[in-house]
Motif scaffolding. Structure first.
Motif: not given
Length: 136
Positions: A38-43, A107-111
């Protein structure tokens, strides 16, 4: 023979006509880009960056990530630093997005110094099941 992977921080080159307002080194964070159904993810690896010091913007087709690192304590109290191999600095990276990305639902998340940015496909770019009808 060693199979050890050697990685070094890559400093961002100053772009002509752009002046920085912070007196800090700027590094390009290492990233993995993963394609999903359903898309892409940048890590992105951004050690030392806290959520309050992270700025992600989308202007036209350019997604820009800026992470600011506060000056760390390099040596414990009572000690003097005699050698350091880890360079401290801010992070900057930008990406050009295709028309297939739904810009309204990023959406973005930082952990723990790892940034994850989810880039969903626009509804018109998602695969869909085609119904087959029996011939008459």
């Amino acid at each position: 023979m060693s199979n050890e992977l050697q990685t070094q921080k890559q400093e961002v080159e100053a772009t002509e006509g752009i002046e920085r307002t912070r007196a800090a080194r700027v590094y390009m964070p290492h990233v993995d880009i993963v394609s999903t159904a359903d898309g892409m993810v940048i890590i992105a690896d951004m050690p030392g960056v806290e959520e309050k010091d992270l700025d992600i913007t989308l202007e036209k087709d350019i997604l820009t990530i800026n992470g600011y690192v506060s000056a760390p304590v390099l040596a414990p109290e009572g000690y003097e630093l005699s050698h350091a191999e880890y360079g401290v600095g801010d992070f900057y990276r930008s990406f050009t997005l295709s028309d297939e990305i739904d810009r309204d639902h990023i959406e973005a998340a930082l952990k723990n110094g790892v940034l994850t940015v989810r880039l969903p496909k626009a509804p018109e770019a998602q695969a869909r099941k085609i119904t087959i009808q029996a011939s008459k």
